[in-house]
Design an enzyme around this catalytic site. Structure first.
Site, PDB file in Angstrom:
ATOM      1  N   LYS A 128     102.162 -10.856 103.055  1.00  0.00           N
ATOM      2  CA  LYS A 128     103.581 -11.022 102.726  1.00  0.00           C
ATOM      3  C   LYS A 128     103.825 -12.515 102.487  1.00  0.00           C
ATOM      4  CE  LYS A 128     107.478  -8.717 102.395  1.00  0.00           C
ATOM      5  NZ  LYS A 128     107.741  -7.335 101.938  1.00  0.00           N
ATOM      6  N   ASP A 168     110.483  -8.498  96.801  1.00  0.00           N
ATOM      7  CA  ASP A 168     111.137  -8.083  98.049  1.00  0.00           C
ATOM      8  C   ASP A 168     112.567  -8.614  97.930  1.00  0.00           C
ATOM      9  OD1 ASP A 168     110.629  -6.891 100.853  1.00  0.00           O
ATOM     10  OD2 ASP A 168     111.562  -8.784 101.367  1.00  0.00           O
ATOM     11  N   SER A 380     103.138   0.082  93.514  1.00  0.00           N
ATOM     12  CA  SER A 380     102.488  -1.170  93.127  1.00  0.00           C
ATOM     13  C   SER A 380     100.983  -0.964  92.982  1.00  0.00           C
ATOM     14  CB  SER A 380     102.738  -2.253  94.179  1.00  0.00           C
ATOM     15  OG  SER A 380     103.960  -2.889  93.960  1.00  0.00           O
TER      16      SER A 380
HETATM   17  P1  NDP Z   1     117.424  -6.843  97.350  1.00  0.00           P
HETATM   18  O1  NDP Z   1     117.423  -8.314  97.391  1.00  0.00           O
HETATM   19  O2  NDP Z   1     117.361  -6.151  96.039  1.00  0.00           O
HETATM   20  O3  NDP Z   1     118.702  -6.281  98.140  1.00  0.00           O
HETATM   21  C1  NDP Z   1     118.948  -6.585  99.465  1.00  0.00           C
HETATM   22  C2  NDP Z   1     120.281  -5.972  99.845  1.00  0.00           C
HETATM   23  O4  NDP Z   1     120.491  -6.158 101.242  1.00  0.00           O
HETATM   24  C3  NDP Z   1     121.443  -6.623  99.148  1.00  0.00           C
HETATM   25  O5  NDP Z   1     122.466  -5.685  99.005  1.00  0.00           O
HETATM   26  C4  NDP Z   1     121.847  -7.714 100.138  1.00  0.00           C
HETATM   27  O6  NDP Z   1     123.178  -8.135 100.012  1.00  0.00           O
HETATM   28  C5  NDP Z   1     121.631  -6.996 101.441  1.00  0.00           C
HETATM   29  N1  NDP Z   1     121.319  -7.978 102.494  1.00  0.00           N
HETATM   30  C6  NDP Z   1     120.410  -8.975 102.461  1.00  0.00           C
HETATM   31  N2  NDP Z   1     120.447  -9.684 103.580  1.00  0.00           N
HETATM   32  C7  NDP Z   1     121.378  -9.138 104.335  1.00  0.00           C
HETATM   33  C8  NDP Z   1     121.878  -9.416 105.602  1.00  0.00           C
HETATM   34  N3  NDP Z   1     121.420 -10.452 106.346  1.00  0.00           N
HETATM   35  N4  NDP Z   1     122.813  -8.610 106.051  1.00  0.00           N
HETATM   36  C9  NDP Z   1     123.286  -7.587 105.337  1.00  0.00           C
HETATM   37  N5  NDP Z   1     122.874  -7.275 104.118  1.00  0.00           N
HETATM   38  C10 NDP Z   1     121.922  -8.032 103.632  1.00  0.00           C
HETATM   39  O7  NDP Z   1     116.221  -6.386  98.294  1.00  0.00           O
HETATM   40  P2  NDP Z   1     115.469  -4.998  98.354  1.00  0.00           P
HETATM   41  O8  NDP Z   1     116.423  -3.894  98.080  1.00  0.00           O
HETATM   42  O9  NDP Z   1     114.236  -5.119  97.562  1.00  0.00           O
HETATM   43  O10 NDP Z   1     115.018  -4.955  99.889  1.00  0.00           O
HETATM   44  C11 NDP Z   1     115.837  -4.407 100.921  1.00  0.00           C
HETATM   45  C12 NDP Z   1     114.977  -4.117 102.121  1.00  0.00           C
HETATM   46  O11 NDP Z   1     113.954  -3.181 101.761  1.00  0.00           O
HETATM   47  C13 NDP Z   1     114.240  -5.300 102.728  1.00  0.00           C
HETATM   48  O12 NDP Z   1     114.130  -5.112 104.127  1.00  0.00           O
HETATM   49  C14 NDP Z   1     112.868  -5.202 102.101  1.00  0.00           C
HETATM   50  O13 NDP Z   1     111.883  -5.845 102.879  1.00  0.00           O
HETATM   51  C15 NDP Z   1     112.683  -3.707 102.095  1.00  0.00           C
HETATM   52  N6  NDP Z   1     111.680  -3.213 101.171  1.00  0.00           N
HETATM   53  C16 NDP Z   1     111.770  -3.486  99.833  1.00  0.00           C
HETATM   54  C17 NDP Z   1     110.821  -2.969  98.968  1.00  0.00           C
HETATM   55  C18 NDP Z   1     110.927  -3.125  97.493  1.00  0.00           C
HETATM   56  O14 NDP Z   1     110.137  -2.490  96.783  1.00  0.00           O
HETATM   57  N7  NDP Z   1     111.868  -3.889  96.976  1.00  0.00           N
HETATM   58  C19 NDP Z   1     109.654  -2.209  99.474  1.00  0.00           C
HETATM   59  C20 NDP Z   1     109.715  -1.909 100.883  1.00  0.00           C
HETATM   60  C21 NDP Z   1     110.680  -2.430 101.678  1.00  0.00           C
HETATM   61  P3  NDP Z   1     123.558  -9.408  99.103  1.00  0.00           P
HETATM   62  O15 NDP Z   1     123.717  -8.882  97.715  1.00  0.00           O
HETATM   63  O16 NDP Z   1     124.806  -9.900  99.715  1.00  0.00           O
HETATM   64  O17 NDP Z   1     122.429 -10.371  99.243  1.00  0.00           O
END
Ligand code: NDP
Length: 448
Positions: A128, A168, A380
């Site tokens: 990561k 991510d 992936s």
């Molecule tokens: P994105 O950046 O696309 O979206 C993240 C979302 O979570 C946004 O809506 C963001 O809001 C919100 N967010 C971020 N930080 C916080 C916080 N501190 N409190 C509340 N809301 C928050 O990321 P992903 O959708 O890709 O990832 C989301 C989760 O899924 C993560 O934990 C990631 O590790 C996990 N994940 C992602 C994968 C992927 O393929 N993308 C694969 C497996 C797991 P805002 O718009 O305000 O930033």
């Protein structure tokens, strides 16, 4: 020393060696406590020091990322790549750009990734990376300059047979595109296999964008099926409004569920008529705006400040898809009181350890992120296969493979849990099933 004493003594050592790394320690604790019966059955794993070895990353790389903002001012961020475990294949795992990123968070994610990747059944190790860079409010040019500066250093440590990063939080198609373009320029190559999550015109896979959200819903569908239920007409709350949340909402809606809420880091919206996903996509993916803008377009919907209140909304199914630690014990108790019938994690460790205990004690089927969100990395790995073949599968072909992988992960987690005496406990089951493949391989490789 019996297996319980062994696990406890190694955990104490990990605590001593990694002070102030609470996220990493929580991730280790969650896994190792599931492994006691495994060590009891396999004392040779203890003799080979497996737990000591798997809790220490193979390599932690930390580097300076200097770049120039639109005002001509020099900015310095910190970059990371943690190459955690390469027993079963090259390191694979996403890059996160968020101001909260630090070594503990990247280590926790790399540790989790190792067992998640193992669960997919595909030959990929765990890694990561990321940076404390905040893409919010930055111009496209600033994001590009940052990505180039980040890749200028990261390129020394990655490669299609060595370490293959992906996206991510804060790293989507735009950022992968900038990093991939720069990698090829400075390495004078066209190495498609070095990053995943690429655009479809330069080696990306169909379904990769949707994969984590879709996979989460396929996994949850298996949990529901086992209880004789389905998504149809169920009230569903999905936190976040990023990549994972958006495509989870899409698949839930396709399966007849009613998604009534989603959020961002400022607050959450409630739309009792069902979320208008096209509008959420427009706000979050196109305009890169705030979720509260939703109520400007849908006057019957409501907006609430703060992102944790989302769990007070009465719902049947909860899918936390934002970030780690967003669902605590109090939120879990509220969900249980409101009659939740399934909880599955799209994000990585969104539920605190105490929250997980609440779900398990109340016999609420709970799908941990390690298993439930593995669809992204699985896809992936399918992207890597297509790159190696220089060939592309159709959307339907990749989607079918993804669905099969999620069903297999569910079955192997459930069976491992039962086999090792945990009953129906997908947390323990996914930890054990993921661990067994890594452990068996490490035993075969000797002390390396
Ligand atoms: P994105 O950046 O696309 O979206 C993240 C979302 O979570 C946004 O809506 C963001 O809001 C919100 N967010 C971020 N930080 C916080 C916080 N501190 N409190 C509340 N809301 C928050 O990321 P992903 O959708 O890709 O990832 C989301 C989760 O899924 C993560 O934990 C990631 O590790 C996990 N994940 C992602 C994968 C992927 O393929 N993308 C694969 C497996 C797991 P805002 O718009 O305000 O930033």
């Amino acid at each position: 020393m019996n297996s319980k004493e062994y696990v406890q003594s190694v955990y104490k050592m990990v605590e001593k060696r990694n002070p102030n790394e609470s996220e990493f320690l929580d991730a280790v604790k969650e896994v190792v406590t599931s492994l006691e019966p495994v060590f009891e059955r396999h004392p040779e794993f203890m003799e080979a020091g497996l737990l000591e070895r798997i809790t220490e990353p193979e390599r932690v790389i930390s580097f300076r990322v200097p770049w120039v903002d639109d005002q001509g001012k020099v900015q310095v961020n910190r970059g990371f790549r943690v190459q955690f475990n390469s027993a079963i294949g090259p390191y694979k795992g996403g890059l996160r750009f968020h101001p909260s990123v630090n070594q503990s968070i990247i280590k926790f994610l790399g540790f989790e990734q190792t067992y998640k990747n193992s669960l997919t059944g595909l030959p990929i190790g765990g890694g990561k990376g990321g940076s404390d860079f905040d893409p919010k409010g930055k111009s496209d040019n600033e994001v590009m300059r940052f990505c180039q500066a980040f890749m200028a250093e990261l390129q020394k440590y990655i490669g299609s047979d060595l370490d293959i990063p992906a996206g991510d939080i804060g790293v989507g198609g735009r950022e992968i595109g900038y990093m991939y373009g720069y990698y090829n320029k400075i390495r004078n190559t066209r190495a498609q296999g070095v990053l995943t999550g690429k655009g479809l015109t330069y080696g990306g896979s169909l379904v990769r964008t949707e994969a984590t959200g879709y996979g989460l819903v396929y996994f949850t569908e298996e949990m529901l099926k086992d209880a004789g239920r389905s998504f149809k007409n169920r009230r569903v709350v999905v936190s976040g409004s990023g990549n994972v949340a958006i495509f989870a909402i899409q698949k839930v809606q396709e399966l007849g569920g009613l998604v009534i809420s989603c959020s961002d880091s400022n607050g959450y919206i409630v739309d009792e008529n069902g979320i208008n996903l096209d509008l959420v996509k427009e706000i979050k993916l196109v305009k890169r705006g705030r979720i509260k803008e939703y109520v400007d377009h849908v006057p019957t919907a409501q907006y609430f400040e703060g992102y944790t209140g989302i769990w007070t909304i009465p719902c049947d199914i909860a899918l936390p898809c934002a970030t780690q630690g967003e669902l605590d014990a109090e939120a879990a108790r509220t969900l249980v009181k409101n009659g939740v019938i399934a909880v599955a994690e799209g994000a990585n460790m969104p539920s605190t350890l105490e929250a997980i205990d609440v779900f398990l004690e109340n016999k609420v089927p709970f799908g941990p992120g390690k298993a439930a969100n593995a669809g992204g990395v699985a896809c992936s790995a399918l992207e890597m296969s297509q790159n190696s073949m220089r060939y592309s599968w159709t959307f339907e072909e990749v989607d079918a493979k993804l669905k099969q992988i999620m069903q297999d992960i569910y079955t192997s987690s459930k069976e491992a849990s039962e086999e090792f005496g945990f009953g129906y406990n997908l947390v323990a089951g996914s930890n054990i099933a993921g661990f067994m493949k890594v452990a068996t391989t490490m035993m075969a490789h000797g002390i390396v």
